[in-house]
Design a protein around this motif. Structure first.
Motif, short mmCIF file in Angstrom:
data_model
loop_
_atom_site.label_atom_id
_atom_site.label_comp_id
_atom_site.label_asym_id
_atom_site.label_seq_id
_atom_site.Cartn_x
_atom_site.Cartn_y
_atom_site.Cartn_z
N ARG A 30 -47.42 4.87 4.40
CA ARG A 30 -46.04 4.54 4.70
C ARG A 30 -45.50 5.48 5.75
O ARG A 30 -45.86 6.65 5.78
CB ARG A 30 -45.20 4.63 3.42
N ILE A 31 -44.64 4.97 6.61
CA ILE A 31 -43.94 5.79 7.59
C ILE A 31 -42.45 5.67 7.35
O ILE A 31 -41.91 4.56 7.34
CB ILE A 31 -44.27 5.37 9.04
N ASN A 32 -41.80 6.80 7.16
CA ASN A 32 -40.36 6.81 6.95
C ASN A 32 -39.67 6.91 8.32
O ASN A 32 -39.74 5.99 9.13
CB ASN A 32 -39.96 7.94 6.03
N THR A 33 -39.03 8.04 8.58
CA THR A 33 -38.31 8.21 9.84
C THR A 33 -39.27 8.47 11.00
O THR A 33 -40.25 9.19 10.85
CB THR A 33 -37.29 9.35 9.72
N MET A 34 -38.98 7.89 12.15
CA MET A 34 -39.68 8.16 13.39
C MET A 34 -38.66 8.62 14.42
O MET A 34 -37.47 8.31 14.31
CB MET A 34 -40.43 6.93 13.89
N GLY A 35 -39.13 9.34 15.43
CA GLY A 35 -38.18 9.83 16.41
C GLY A 35 -38.82 10.38 17.66
O GLY A 35 -40.05 10.35 17.83
N TRP A 36 -37.96 10.87 18.54
CA TRP A 36 -38.37 11.48 19.80
C TRP A 36 -37.63 12.78 20.01
O TRP A 36 -36.41 12.85 19.82
CB TRP A 36 -38.08 10.56 20.99
N ASP A 37 -38.37 13.83 20.39
CA ASP A 37 -37.82 15.09 20.84
C ASP A 37 -38.23 15.31 22.29
O ASP A 37 -39.13 14.62 22.79
CB ASP A 37 -38.32 16.26 19.99
N ARG A 38 -37.59 16.27 22.95
CA ARG A 38 -38.01 16.62 24.29
C ARG A 38 -37.93 18.12 24.50
O ARG A 38 -37.13 18.80 23.88
CB ARG A 38 -37.19 15.88 25.35
N GLN A 39 -38.79 18.61 25.41
CA GLN A 39 -38.91 20.03 25.64
C GLN A 39 -39.03 20.33 27.13
O GLN A 39 -39.88 19.74 27.82
CB GLN A 39 -40.14 20.59 24.92
N THR A 40 -38.19 21.22 27.62
CA THR A 40 -38.28 21.74 28.98
C THR A 40 -38.58 23.23 28.89
O THR A 40 -37.95 23.94 28.09
CB THR A 40 -36.97 21.52 29.76
N PRO A 41 -39.55 23.75 29.67
CA PRO A 41 -39.86 25.18 29.61
C PRO A 41 -38.63 26.05 29.78
O PRO A 41 -37.82 25.83 30.69
CB PRO A 41 -40.85 25.37 30.76
N GLY A 42 -38.49 27.02 28.89
CA GLY A 42 -37.36 27.92 28.95
C GLY A 42 -36.10 27.41 28.27
O GLY A 42 -35.09 28.13 28.23
N LYS A 43 -36.14 26.20 27.74
CA LYS A 43 -34.98 25.63 27.07
C LYS A 43 -35.33 25.28 25.63
O LYS A 43 -36.49 25.09 25.28
CB LYS A 43 -34.48 24.38 27.80
N GLN A 44 -34.31 25.19 24.81
CA GLN A 44 -34.50 24.87 23.41
C GLN A 44 -34.94 23.42 23.25
O GLN A 44 -34.46 22.53 23.96
CB GLN A 44 -33.21 25.14 22.64
N ARG A 45 -35.83 23.20 22.31
CA ARG A 45 -36.28 21.85 22.03
C ARG A 45 -35.12 21.03 21.49
O ARG A 45 -34.34 21.50 20.65
CB ARG A 45 -37.43 21.87 21.03
N GLU A 46 -35.01 19.79 21.96
CA GLU A 46 -33.86 18.95 21.66
C GLU A 46 -34.29 17.68 20.95
O GLU A 46 -35.22 17.00 21.38
CB GLU A 46 -33.11 18.60 22.95
N LEU A 47 -33.60 17.34 19.89
CA LEU A 47 -33.80 16.06 19.22
C LEU A 47 -33.09 14.99 20.04
O LEU A 47 -31.89 15.10 20.32
CB LEU A 47 -33.26 16.10 17.79
N VAL A 48 -33.82 13.96 20.43
CA VAL A 48 -33.28 12.91 21.28
C VAL A 48 -32.78 11.74 20.46
O VAL A 48 -31.64 11.28 20.64
CB VAL A 48 -34.34 12.43 22.30
N ALA A 49 -33.62 11.22 19.57
CA ALA A 49 -33.25 10.03 18.80
C ALA A 49 -34.15 9.91 17.58
O ALA A 49 -35.30 10.35 17.59
CB ALA A 49 -33.36 8.77 19.65
N THR A 50 -33.62 9.29 16.53
CA THR A 50 -34.38 9.01 15.33
C THR A 50 -34.08 7.60 14.86
O THR A 50 -33.02 7.03 15.17
CB THR A 50 -34.08 9.98 14.18
N ILE A 51 -35.01 7.03 14.09
CA ILE A 51 -34.81 5.72 13.50
C ILE A 51 -35.49 5.70 12.14
O ILE A 51 -36.64 6.10 11.99
CB ILE A 51 -35.34 4.60 14.42
N THR A 52 -34.76 5.26 11.12
CA THR A 52 -35.31 5.20 9.78
C THR A 52 -36.12 3.93 9.60
O THR A 52 -36.12 3.03 10.44
CB THR A 52 -34.19 5.24 8.73
N SER A 53 -36.81 3.85 8.46
CA SER A 53 -37.59 2.66 8.16
C SER A 53 -36.71 1.42 8.03
O SER A 53 -37.19 0.30 8.25
CB SER A 53 -38.40 2.86 6.88
N GLY A 54 -35.44 1.62 7.70
CA GLY A 54 -34.50 0.52 7.60
C GLY A 54 -33.81 0.17 8.89
O GLY A 54 -33.00 -0.77 8.92
N GLY A 55 -34.09 0.91 9.97
CA GLY A 55 -33.53 0.60 11.26
C GLY A 55 -32.28 1.37 11.64
O GLY A 55 -31.68 1.10 12.69
#
Length: 120
Positions: A30-55
């Motif tokens: 089973r897969i619950n939440t899926m998402g995307w993060d992004r990373q630029t050198p020298g900067k803090q990692r940022e959460l971009v978007a998430t989506i639950t199993s229910g949409g």
């Protein structure tokens, strides 16, 4: 072993669009939440978007109105449609998924990352 593989990154001009894909494979129950993060050198990692199993979706303020996250549960795949891209969107984008498998109850798995460069 659960594996996530991203694709769709590349070089695009400001105002352009890209569509990222991330497919999960392995002994997945089973897969619950899926998402995307992004990373630029020298900067803090940022959460971009998430989506639950229910949409249900959630977005960082910096991408609201421009990015759209979606998923295909039958294919164990999550997508990120990126429109009106800005130079500030340049980063390595990592997909993630909270996965239940035969090896563990549930854990967050990460892809290897795909480079997105927005430049004129």
């Amino acid at each position: 072993q659960v594996k996530l593989v991203e694709s769709g990154g590349g070089l695009v001009q400001p105002g352009g669009s890209l569509r990222l894909s991330c497919a999960a494979s392995g002994s997945i129950i089973r897969i619950n939440t899926m998402g995307w993060d992004r990373q630029t050198p020298g900067k803090q990692r940022e959460l971009v978007a998430t989506i639950t199993s229910g949409g249900r979706t959630n977005y960082a303020d910096s991408v609201k109105g421009r990015f759209t996250i979606s998923r295909d549960n039958a294919k164990n795949t999550v997508y990120l449609q990126m429109n009106s891209l800005k130079p500030e969107d340049t980063a390595v984008y990592y997909c993630n998924a909270d996965v239940q498998s035969e090896q563990y109850s549930i854990r967050t798995n990460w892809g290897q990352g795909t480079q997105v460069t927005v430049s004129s």
